[in-house]
Design a protein around this motif. Structure first.
Motif, mmCIF file in Angstrom:
data_model
loop_
_atom_site.group_PDB
_atom_site.id
_atom_site.type_symbol
_atom_site.label_atom_id
_atom_site.label_comp_id
_atom_site.label_asym_id
_atom_site.label_seq_id
_atom_site.Cartn_x
_atom_site.Cartn_y
_atom_site.Cartn_z
ATOM 1 N N LEU A 142 24.124 -5.976 34.855
ATOM 2 C CA LEU A 142 24.310 -5.884 33.406
ATOM 3 C C LEU A 142 23.316 -4.891 32.785
ATOM 4 O O LEU A 142 23.648 -4.117 31.893
ATOM 5 N N TYR A 143 22.088 -4.939 33.281
ATOM 6 C CA TYR A 143 21.010 -4.075 32.774
ATOM 7 C C TYR A 143 21.295 -2.602 33.065
ATOM 8 O O TYR A 143 21.354 -1.774 32.151
ATOM 9 N N PHE A 144 21.514 -2.264 34.338
ATOM 10 C CA PHE A 144 21.662 -0.853 34.714
ATOM 11 C C PHE A 144 22.964 -0.233 34.200
ATOM 12 O O PHE A 144 23.045 0.963 33.971
ATOM 13 N N GLU A 145 23.975 -1.063 34.043
ATOM 14 C CA GLU A 145 25.280 -0.589 33.606
ATOM 15 C C GLU A 145 25.267 -0.112 32.155
ATOM 16 O O GLU A 145 26.094 0.699 31.750
ATOM 17 N N ALA A 146 24.341 -0.616 31.364
ATOM 18 C CA ALA A 146 24.383 -0.398 29.908
ATOM 19 C C ALA A 146 23.599 0.828 29.437
ATOM 20 O O ALA A 146 23.487 1.063 28.240
ATOM 21 N N PHE A 147 23.065 1.602 30.385
ATOM 22 C CA PHE A 147 22.286 2.775 29.990
ATOM 23 C C PHE A 147 23.110 4.049 30.029
ATOM 24 O O PHE A 147 24.089 4.150 30.779
ATOM 25 N N ALA A 148 22.671 5.023 29.249
ATOM 26 C CA ALA A 148 23.216 6.381 29.316
ATOM 27 C C ALA A 148 22.085 7.337 28.946
ATOM 28 O O ALA A 148 21.116 6.931 28.285
ATOM 29 N N PRO A 149 22.165 8.596 29.392
ATOM 30 C CA PRO A 149 21.140 9.568 29.004
ATOM 31 C C PRO A 149 20.970 9.581 27.483
ATOM 32 O O PRO A 149 21.936 9.344 26.751
ATOM 33 N N VAL A 150 19.754 9.873 27.050
ATOM 34 C CA VAL A 150 19.421 9.823 25.610
ATOM 35 C C VAL A 150 20.448 10.566 24.747
ATOM 36 O O VAL A 150 20.859 10.077 23.696
ATOM 37 N N ASP A 151 20.881 11.755 25.213
ATOM 38 C CA ASP A 151 21.790 12.562 24.387
ATOM 39 C C ASP A 151 23.249 12.122 24.513
ATOM 40 O O ASP A 151 24.124 12.673 23.848
ATOM 41 N N LYS A 152 23.537 11.141 25.389
ATOM 42 C CA LYS A 152 24.924 10.685 25.551
ATOM 43 C C LYS A 152 25.134 9.244 25.076
ATOM 44 O O LYS A 152 26.266 8.830 24.817
ATOM 45 N N ALA A 153 24.060 8.470 24.977
ATOM 46 C CA ALA A 153 24.183 7.058 24.600
ATOM 47 C C ALA A 153 24.675 6.923 23.164
ATOM 48 O O ALA A 153 24.317 7.708 22.296
ATOM 49 N N LYS A 154 25.488 5.894 22.949
ATOM 50 C CA LYS A 154 25.885 5.559 21.573
ATOM 51 C C LYS A 154 24.768 4.699 21.005
ATOM 52 O O LYS A 154 24.535 3.588 21.473
#
Ligand code: MN
Length: 204
Positions: free
Chosen positions: A83-95
């Motif tokens: 759940l933790y690792f799945e919810a990340f995205a690069p700073v410039d791509k994350a909502k």
């Protein structure tokens, strides 16, 4: 067979918030070890075919105390980190903020998105020792926040809610980079949290 999620970003994709060495160690060593051991225990307990949620929600059905404790810790370690690792995205791509139904419910429940972040941050920094902070929902779509020790989660503690966001505050999640500054890691965590992923979990 339970498998670690495939990271939806490169091992250095979360820099500078979480560095490559932390991801390599946390995902590649810690999470991998929880997953391997959980699979061994599931087989030993004759629970092959059950979902992790089912196993963690029904630990009382495992009579052997050592096996029950192992499933609780290793199963939590497996599930929580997915759940933790799945919810990340690069700073410039994350909502960077929720929209739609989840945003409405956050405002209704906590007053504002900032108020939710403050509550979650307080739970994360206030968790004594190792553990997690959570945003959860229930069958009616209500929201709640909580923290839990060790690798426990809302399933293994029988809270009757479904976690949709997991914030790891074990030292292994931040110590290589942030040392003792847990609050700094918690603050930066929100820069790479992808609310598009959390919204999907909420609406599922
Ligand atoms: Mn961890």
């Amino acid at each position: 067979m339970f498998e670690q999620i495939k990271l939806p970003y490169e091992v250095n994709g979360l820099e500078p918030i979480i560095d490559q060495l932390t991801i390599e160690t946390h995902y590649g060593k810690h999470h991998a070890a929880y997953t391997k051991t959980f699979n061994e225990l599931v087989e030993k307990a004759g629970l092959t075919g059950k979902t992790a949620e089912e196993i963690l929600s029904n630990l009382d059905s495992v009579a052997d105390e050592t096996l029950r404790k192992g499933l609780r810790n290793q199963g939590g370690g497996y599930y929580n980190h997915n759940l933790y690792f799945e919810a990340f995205a690069p700073v410039d791509k994350a909502k960077h903020a929720p929209t739609g139904k989840l945003a409405e419910k956050i405002n209704e429940t906590f007053g504002s998105f900032d108020a939710l972040k403050e509550k979650l941050s307080a739970l994360a920094t206030g968790q004594f020792g190792s553990g997690w902070a959570w945003l959860c929902t229930d069958a009616e779509g209500n929201l709640s926040v909580m923290n839990t020790p060790n690798q426990d989660n809302p399933y293994s503690l029988g809270c009757g809610v479904k976690p949709i966001l997991a914030l790891d505050v074990w030292e292994h999640a931040y110590y290589l980079q942030y040392k003792n500054l847990r609050a700094e890691y918690v603050k930066k965590y929100f820069d790479i949290l992808d609310w598009a992923v959390v919204e999907k979990k909420y609406e599922a």
